[in-house]
Structure formats: C-alpha cells, structure tokens
Design an enzyme around this catalytic site. Structure first.
Site, PDB file in Angstrom:
ATOM      1  N   SER A  81      12.443 -27.394  24.555  1.00  0.00           N
ATOM      2  CA  SER A  81      13.082 -26.410  23.836  1.00  0.00           C
ATOM      3  C   SER A  81      14.901 -26.187  23.900  1.00  0.00           C
ATOM      4  O   SER A  81      15.536 -25.471  23.110  1.00  0.00           O
ATOM      5  CB  SER A  81      12.696 -24.856  24.492  1.00  0.00           C
ATOM      6  N   LYS A 118      17.541 -21.744  29.396  1.00  0.00           N
ATOM      7  CA  LYS A 118      17.871 -21.204  28.050  1.00  0.00           C
ATOM      8  C   LYS A 118      19.522 -21.110  28.067  1.00  0.00           C
ATOM      9  O   LYS A 118      19.974 -21.269  29.160  1.00  0.00           O
ATOM     10  CB  LYS A 118      17.220 -20.048  27.921  1.00  0.00           C
TER      11      LYS A 118
END
Length: 175
Positions: A81, A118
C-alpha cells in the site's frame, strides 16, 4: 456499548492495509557500527565520470540516519500500500518515536489496535491515513476510533537486487 470494528480495506485482490510487525528491534542494538569508509568521489547516475581510487573519510550511520537510542526502531514492512512512496513489501523502515508527527509524515500508527504504515494527513476535514497506491482508499479516522501514532518513518531500506521482480509483478497486476 459495542466495541468499534477494526478497519478492513475493501477486497480488491490486493494485500491488506495493515503493517504486520515481523520484527521490531532497537536501531541502536543493530547499529553499534564502526564508521564505514566513504569514497572521495560521488557516483553519477547519468553520464560516467572518472572515479578516484582512494577513501576520503568515514560515514557514521548513527549520524546519517539520526538514530537516537532508545527512540528508534527497525520494522519490516509487509504489503504494497505504500509503493508509490518508495516503500515496498519486505523493506525495513527506521521508525523514530522522538519525531513529532505532522501532516505529510509517513507514520506507523495503531488504529483500533491494528498497526498500519500510512501518510498522516490532518486538516479541517479531519484526520486521514493515506495509502500511496492507487488500489487503496484513504482511511478516514472517525472520532469514535482510537488512533495512536507510534512513530515517524524516517528511512526505508530495501534490497535493490530483488526490486526488478517487484516492478514486473506490479506491471503484471496493473494490466
């Protein structure tokens, strides 16, 4: 009152959003290194240039990486991701818990008990954890959710000997 459910990304045939902590080790324990020699020339990534044949000095990895024991940890990344940020599956990231997280930082965060890697975005819309891969939607952090920023990622270390295989895999899955 029912406990909030942990965030689950939509199933798009991609590995999940979570960062699985394969190992977490204090950087100071891993880097009790002697200084590493530094060549006196730089290396060109464009046209070749003549190289000098001697060593100019040494490089202290603690100084270069900003390792401040006991605040720095290495963590291994699992998942894709964050590939557009240059962080790949299998990479090792250096996480500094002494750095203040701010908007735009790549962070290791604990969201409702699950670790994620993230980019942190804080603005008038609220707090979001952004993936850097087109296959993943942003994680909007609700007021009822528990978010703890564990540390700020300052470096990513990856083995370039296998990087070509990941690039081929990404191109094949994008088609």
């Amino acid at each position: 009152m029912e406990a909030p459910q942990a965030y689950r990304p939509p199933d798009r045939g991609l590995p999940n959003h979570r960062l699985r902590v394969v190992s977490s080790v204090s950087a100071a324990e891993v880097l009790p290194l002697a200084a590493i020699p530094v060549a006196s020339c730089s290396v060109s990534a464009g046209f070749p240039s003549p190289a000098d044949d001697y060593v100019e000095g040494s490089l202290d990895l603690h100084e270069l990486l900003g390792v401040t024991a006991p605040h720095c940890y290495f963590m291994r990344v699992e998942g894709v991701s964050m590939t557009e940020a240059g962080i790949y599956d299998g990479d090792v990231v250096l996480v500094n818990r002494a750095v203040e997280p701010h908007t735009g930082c790549v962070v290791v965060a604990c969201l409702d008990g699950e670790m994620v890697l993230k980019r942190l975005i804080k603005d008038k819309r609220g707090v979001r954890l952004m993936a850097e891969h087109k296959g993943y939607a942003p994680i909007e952090v609700g007021e009822e959710q528990e978010l703890v920023v564990w540390g700020v990622v300052t470096f990513s270390i990856h083995d370039l000997r296998v990087r070509g295989a990941y690039a081929k895999l990404e191109r094949a899955t994008a088609a």
